[in-house]
Design an enzyme around this catalytic site. Structure first.
Site, PDB file in Angstrom:
ATOM      1  N   ASP A  16     -25.014 130.280  27.232  1.00  0.00           N
ATOM      2  CA  ASP A  16     -24.374 131.002  28.337  1.00  0.00           C
ATOM      3  C   ASP A  16     -24.337 132.505  28.052  1.00  0.00           C
ATOM      4  OD1 ASP A  16     -23.834 128.588  29.541  1.00  0.00           O
ATOM      5  OD2 ASP A  16     -21.822 128.437  28.686  1.00  0.00           O
ATOM      6  N   GLU A  71     -17.270 122.875  31.064  1.00  0.00           N
ATOM      7  CA  GLU A  71     -17.997 122.704  32.326  1.00  0.00           C
ATOM      8  C   GLU A  71     -17.091 122.960  33.530  1.00  0.00           C
ATOM      9  OE1 GLU A  71     -21.151 122.613  32.437  1.00  0.00           O
ATOM     10  OE2 GLU A  71     -21.405 122.303  30.276  1.00  0.00           O
ATOM     11  N   HIS A 117     -17.102 126.626  34.305  1.00  0.00           N
ATOM     12  CA  HIS A 117     -18.283 127.028  35.086  1.00  0.00           C
ATOM     13  C   HIS A 117     -18.111 126.616  36.543  1.00  0.00           C
ATOM     14  CE1 HIS A 117     -20.801 128.292  31.797  1.00  0.00           C
ATOM     15  NE2 HIS A 117     -20.885 127.097  31.233  1.00  0.00           N
TER      16      HIS A 117
HETATM   17 ZN    ZN Z   1     -21.827 126.489  29.454  1.00  0.00          ZN
END
Ligand code: ZN
Ligand code: ADP
Ligand code: MG
Length: 614
Positions: free
Chosen positions: A506, A430, A433
């Site tokens: 993703d 995370e 991202h």
């Molecule tokens: Zn992800």
């Protein structure tokens, strides 16, 4: 919660219906023979059609039933009020007739009085008695229960919340803050009305089951010191037609009489599902109930001192009409608690439990990522039961550990116990991202980064601030979004010795975006401004199977090559950015492991002064 009672009232309804039908059949038998009149009988008699007469008479009162045989097959019956008069009429006929007819007079036994008079009366009275009984049983006293109250009879509408307040709701700090305004308004409506402020009418609490929505609603009422009227959407489902709507009407009527107050509709998705999508029966009833609810919500003024709260865990299936301004225009997300929240919840529920000194609530909070308030309450309760079964005076870490297995690996597998290793992986993923969201100019900024599992099966999430209303998606922005999608996997590659399957969603997203750039938006020079997209939305899955593409093998492989080159390019660029921000990547992951959820400010502090995009 009232299923037992509802079954009973259904049985009552069935009894009433059966009795009414019985009464109808009975009276049909008794009164429908009015077709054959006494005067017709006299005519038939004169015409010589009558072959035989039987009179069943009741001696005490000279009434009776006249059975007339007309030829062989036809029989008619007439009720006569005066048997003596009939006998006279027959005698009169006999005087002139060639062939006398002697009526057979039979005495009817006494209990026919019961059949003719008392039974119908009873049949009338019993249903009425039953209706009264049902009403009194359900309404919880209320001496003057009237027919109009019938719909009310099932649930207790107003619930005692005197000893409830926000201290009973642990964690959920932001949620409580959002509701603070409502509390203040309910405490002091005049202050707001004077200034002409428009207070929201409806607040929708949304979140997974067991996160404390019901608790929060009750606490809001308790905190404000106002009555709490409640009804559950699932109560309506089993109701018969018209009752749901009438209950909603009663609820609002009662609330208006007691304002300021809160009306709470729990599990609103049961009634407020998208209209016109109902399956099978009962959906008309639901629509009626929902319509009534909307009518009521539109019907009261803005500042009447009534706040309608509702809870749901399925906001996606709600009828959009319910979310319109003037209805539930305020939404409060009630998420799963983070470590801090979990500790607070554990502390609340540990208060009335005898805990051994080896129980470390901090430790329990740390290892229960993904647990809801209800799960934690359940965990402590299970542990107490285990301790009691072992005849212990207090509960120790041993019982907690046992309960953890029972609850965590329990039947429903609702709450997953997340290992430290998984948490670390998710944290880096995370963080990857989030860093790209932050650094790239056209996407972000980051609103929340979390490693708390979502209900939908993701291990964590990174949420940007809501998008501005932009008319066009630019090529640059699309590329940046692909880069953000790849950020999770890139972080895993850079930090861990191995990669995980966690990035599949993703990768799918990045591929779909790249494909759309090539086949739909004409963003690549090689393939030009041609639409290779056959417009069916699942083109990426269905195209090859359907053989419906309008181009040849060569073009197909050219498209694939372009898509790959876009994704590869994005990957390279994104990897470079993450590598340049390794310090922040580690810091962010560390913070996430510790706190599980971080907000915009905390996240941006990792970068020193916040970067303001132009
Ligand atoms: Zn992800
Ligand atoms: P929901 O309505 O969201 O499904 P509830 O409000 O019914 O959840 O919560 C169920 C139980 O879980 C509560 O009665 C309480 O014991 C416990 N609980 C949930 N959230 C919290 C919280 N934030 N603080 C304290 N207890 C909680
Ligand atoms: Mg609830």
């Amino acid at each position: 919660m009232n299923t037992g009672k509802s079954k009973f009232s259904r049985i009552y309804v069935l009894i009433v219906a059966a009795l009414l039908i019985g009464l109808m059949i009975y009276s049909a038998d008794n009164f429908n023979q009015g077709k054959y009149k006494y005067s017709t009988f006299l005519k038939d008699l004169k015409a010589g059609k009558v072959t035989e007469i039987t009179i069943r008479q009741n001696k005490e009162v000279p009434t009776g039933k006249l059975v007339v045989e007309l030829g062989k097959k036809k029989t008619e019956t007439v009720y006569v009020s005066d048997v003596n008069k009939v006998l006279e009429d027959i005698e009169q006929y006999n005087e002139k007739a060639e062939k006398r007819i002697e009526p057979a007079v039979m005495d009817v036994s006494r209990d026919s009085v019961f059949v003719t008079t008392i039974l119908p009366a009873l049949l009338m009275i019993i249903p009425i008695l039953i209706i009264f009984f049902v009403m009194n049983a359900g309404a919880g006293g209320g001496g003057g229960a009237k027919m109009a109250n019938f719909g009310k009879s099932r649930a207790k509408m107003v619930i005692e919340v005197k000893n409830m307040d926000f201290t009973k709701v642990a964690g959920l700090q932001e949620e409580k803050e959002e509701l603070e305004e409502i509390v203040d308004f309910l405490k002091n409506p005049k202050k707001y009305i004077q200034l002409g402020a428009r207070i929201p009418k409806g607040v929708l609490l949304e979140g997974p089951p067991g996160t404390g929505k019901t608790l929060l609603a009750k606490a809001t009422a308790g905190e404000a010191g106002v009555p709490f009227f409640t009804i559950s959407g699932s109560d309506f489902v089993e109701m018969f037609v018209g009752v749901g709507a009438s209950r909603v009407r009663d609820l609002f009527m009662e609330a208006k009489r007691n304002s300021p107050c809160i009306i709470f509709i729990d599990e609103i998705d049961a009634v407020a599902r998208r209209r016109g999508t109902g399956m099978g029966g009962g959906h008309d009833e639901r629509e009626q109930t929902l319509n009534q609810l909307l009518v009521e919500m539109d019907g009261f003024g803005v500042n009447e001192g009534i706040i309608v709260m509702a809870a749901t865990n399925r906001v996606d299936i709600l009828d959009p009409a319910i979310l319109r301004p003037g209805r539930f225009d305020r939404k409060v997300l009630v998420g799963r608690p983070d470590v801090k929240g979990r500790l607070e919840i554990l502390e609340v529920h540990a208060k009335n439990k005898a805990l051994g000194d080896d129980v470390k609530l901090e430790e329990i909070a740390r290892i229960t990522a993904g647990f809801t308030g209800a799960d934690l309450e359940n965990l402590l309760n299970e542990a107490s039961i285990l301790a009691a079964r072992k005849n212990k005076q207090f509960l120790t870490q041993e019982e907690i550990n046992e309960a953890m297995i029972k609850v965590g690996v329990g039947k429903e597998k609702r709450s997953k116990i997340i290992s430290e290793k998984d948490k670390r992986i998710t944290a880096y993923h995370e963080a990857g991202h989030a860093i790209l969201f932050h650094v790239l100019p056209d996407v972000g900024p980051v609103h929340t980064v979390s490693v708390i599992p979502t209900g939908a099966g993701a291990a964590g999430y990174t949420m940007p601030l809501p998008e501005k209303d932009e008319m066009f998606m630019t090529k640059g922005k699309m590329l940046q979004e692909i880069m953000v999608s790849l950020g999770g996997r890139i972080a895993e590659e850079l930090i861990l010795d191995d990669v995980t399957t966690g990035a599949s969603q993703d990768i799918k997203q990045a591929t779909a975006a790249a494909k759309a750039m090539v086949t739909k938006y004409g963003f690549t020079e090689n393939l030009g401004l041609i639409n290779y997209n056959d417009e069916s939305d699942d083109v990426f899955i269905g195209r090859d199977l359907a053989h419906s593409r309008g181009y040849g093998e060569e073009t197909a492989s050219a498209i694939d090559r372009e898509v790959k080159s876009i994704v590869d390019g994005c990957y390279k660029q994104a990897k470079q950015i993450v590598e340049e921000h390794m310090e922040q990547l580690h810091a962010c992951a560390k913070l996430l492991i510790e706190k599980e959820k971080i907000g915009q400010q905390e996240f941006e502090e990792l970068f020193g002064t916040p970067v303001m995009p132009a």
